[in-house]
Scaffold this motif. Sequence first.
Motif, PDB file in Angstrom:
ATOM      1  N   SER A 354      -3.299   3.346  -1.711  1.00 38.30           N
ATOM      2  CA  SER A 354      -3.711   2.659  -2.935  1.00 38.30           C
ATOM      3  C   SER A 354      -3.840   1.153  -2.794  1.00 38.30           C
ATOM      4  CB  SER A 354      -2.700   2.953  -4.061  1.00 38.30           C
ATOM      5  OG  SER A 354      -2.443   4.325  -4.187  1.00 38.30           O
ATOM      6  N   GLU A 355      -2.948   0.535  -2.039  1.00 41.61           N
ATOM      7  CA  GLU A 355      -2.849  -0.923  -2.012  1.00 41.61           C
ATOM      8  C   GLU A 355      -3.618  -1.517  -0.843  1.00 41.61           C
ATOM      9  OE1 GLU A 355       1.236  -2.075  -2.246  1.00 41.61           O
ATOM     10  OE2 GLU A 355       1.663  -0.726  -3.930  1.00 41.61           O
ATOM     11  N   LEU A 356      -4.393  -2.557  -1.140  1.00 44.22           N
ATOM     12  CA  LEU A 356      -5.240  -3.190  -0.129  1.00 44.22           C
ATOM     13  C   LEU A 356      -4.446  -3.636   1.080  1.00 44.22           C
ATOM     14  CD1 LEU A 356      -7.912  -4.407   0.856  1.00 44.22           C
ATOM     15  CD2 LEU A 356      -7.359  -6.461  -0.482  1.00 44.22           C
ATOM     16  N   SER A 357      -3.318  -4.302   0.869  1.00 44.67           N
ATOM     17  CA  SER A 357      -2.553  -4.829   1.995  1.00 44.67           C
ATOM     18  C   SER A 357      -2.052  -3.717   2.908  1.00 44.67           C
ATOM     19  CB  SER A 357      -1.366  -5.661   1.491  1.00 44.67           C
ATOM     20  OG  SER A 357      -0.498  -4.861   0.696  1.00 44.67           O
ATOM     21  N   LYS A 358      -1.692  -2.568   2.318  1.00 41.63           N
ATOM     22  CA  LYS A 358      -1.201  -1.446   3.110  1.00 41.63           C
ATOM     23  C   LYS A 358      -2.337  -0.815   3.914  1.00 41.63           C
ATOM     24  CE  LYS A 358       3.015  -1.585   1.381  1.00 41.63           C
ATOM     25  NZ  LYS A 358       4.222  -1.866   2.194  1.00 41.63           N
ATOM     26  N   VAL A 359      -3.486  -0.622   3.258  1.00 43.89           N
ATOM     27  CA  VAL A 359      -4.618  -0.008   3.942  1.00 43.89           C
ATOM     28  C   VAL A 359      -5.166  -0.929   5.024  1.00 43.89           C
ATOM     29  CG1 VAL A 359      -6.978   0.854   3.652  1.00 43.89           C
ATOM     30  CG2 VAL A 359      -5.220   1.412   1.960  1.00 43.89           C
TER      31      VAL A 359
END
Length: 542
Positions: A354-359
């Motif tokens: 879901s989260e940009l930083s994680k992806v």
Amino acid sequence: MPLADIPVELFLDNLLPLADVRDVLSLGSTDRSFAALCADETFWKRKCKEDFNFTSQETARQSGWKNLYRGLRYPKIFVWGQRANGRLGLKTIPKGLGVGIPYPIEVKIPGSRIVSLVAGGMSFHAVDSEGSMFVWGTLNGESQSLHSEGFSVKYKTASEPHRLLMPNPIRTVSCGRLHTMALDSKNHIWTFVNWGRPFRLDSPMLDCSLPETTPMQAESGWSFSSILTHSGDILAFWPFSGQVGRLCDEENLAMDEWGTCHAYPTSDRHIPCVTWTLRADPLRIPPIPELPELNDTGLSQEERSKRTTLIKIAAFDNHIIGLTNKGHVLKFGDLSNEKSFDRTTRWQYLENFSELSKVASHPAFRDERSGLTAPTSLRITHITAHFETFVAYSTGSSSIILMGDVHTNKDSQPKVIPYLQNRGVISTVLGDYHYGALTADGQLLTWGQYSHGALGLGIPTELPLGAPGGYATESQLSQSRRSQWGPLEPPSVILPSQVHFNHGPNPGGRRFCFAATAAGWHMGALVACLEVGSLPGFECHC
């Protein structure tokens, strides 16, 4: 007032919708400004829905609506893969191919324009532009029926497409392994455990007179059914077990004793459905938890300020995937049966999906050898699931495709296939062990196990060595050609590869795949010819 002085909004909202398509095309050929106006994506999307009942709900299409409109005038149905249980719906089967057909072959339903195709565990379901529903194959292939029996028997096979005679036009269809759900034009939800006696679940929790209890989506899991309402609530029931399963069995036994509800097919392949109402309350899934605000999603301030709620669900083996209006992906289970349902179970928020930083920090985007550039913005807008796999993806030219499974939890990393990223994927479809991705430019890409030809990449013994869907070595190829038991299982396809719809003696013109489906060990697609039509610019040479 000269035409050029009329406001654009008035043209698009009031004038063009009233005009004949021929006149719209003629106006668009007069000069550049009218050409741009008459090519408006929103206008042609609206025409696809109004004229052909095509809503694109099964895909994330954002462009190409004019081309799609002309293709929808004469869509073609293609199927391939395992042919057991009559699931390919073909009168004749090409000889020498064994238990499966490894390339797309056309199924014809005369007089109907099919705009939606959904695969079940051993069957296909299609909806045409009028809302009529067609089925072929076997809804439950775990046993066999007698030739003299009707479609009140769940094991009955429709070896060719049959039309179900239902009370109202059908809007959407969703298939589990051995059952099907359909949402009709009155927002009634029908469940099929056989094709002859669908039942409508009647409950105050599904009151269509109130927006908050009106169904928005019906989604079949592997062996359970789920419903998403407009308020964001999720309801679940089990058609083969629990209260609903028991009442369903009792009613079917009673109708068997009456002897008048067998749903025998007519000579023109219609199934007169004996519809009935099952009164029971489904179980309510606990609400989603409070979720963090997501950054760099591209949402406006007004959209960000709205209440976070579920807008889509995808069901698979004993679990549900949920998607919020702001791009959060969540997972809920165990839903194996009514007794396993625990009201204390909570949603798991999948931050790595879901989260940009994680992806962006995923190893696939940090590996220079992959050639991928980490995304700078992200909002997951679509989800799909089947059997043990689910996919969450964004749209557009920079689309991101993230895969998970029944074992995925809040700490799990998604599976990222580099070849699928930034490809403009608008739909993903999942079989048991084979998978597909549809792109905005009409390409269908498949990968995974051969599964009796479910990849649709061609006859393995006729493909070049090393080609996707073919054999890796000369010895494998020679052995397969000599085998009296049919071709050997080719190696799995790792790199998603394009399916071509030009097999056979009449390959036709340029083909554009606009919808695809998969389940079990088979696959299907709806394909348009880009040279279709009798209108100016809509000529057909197929």
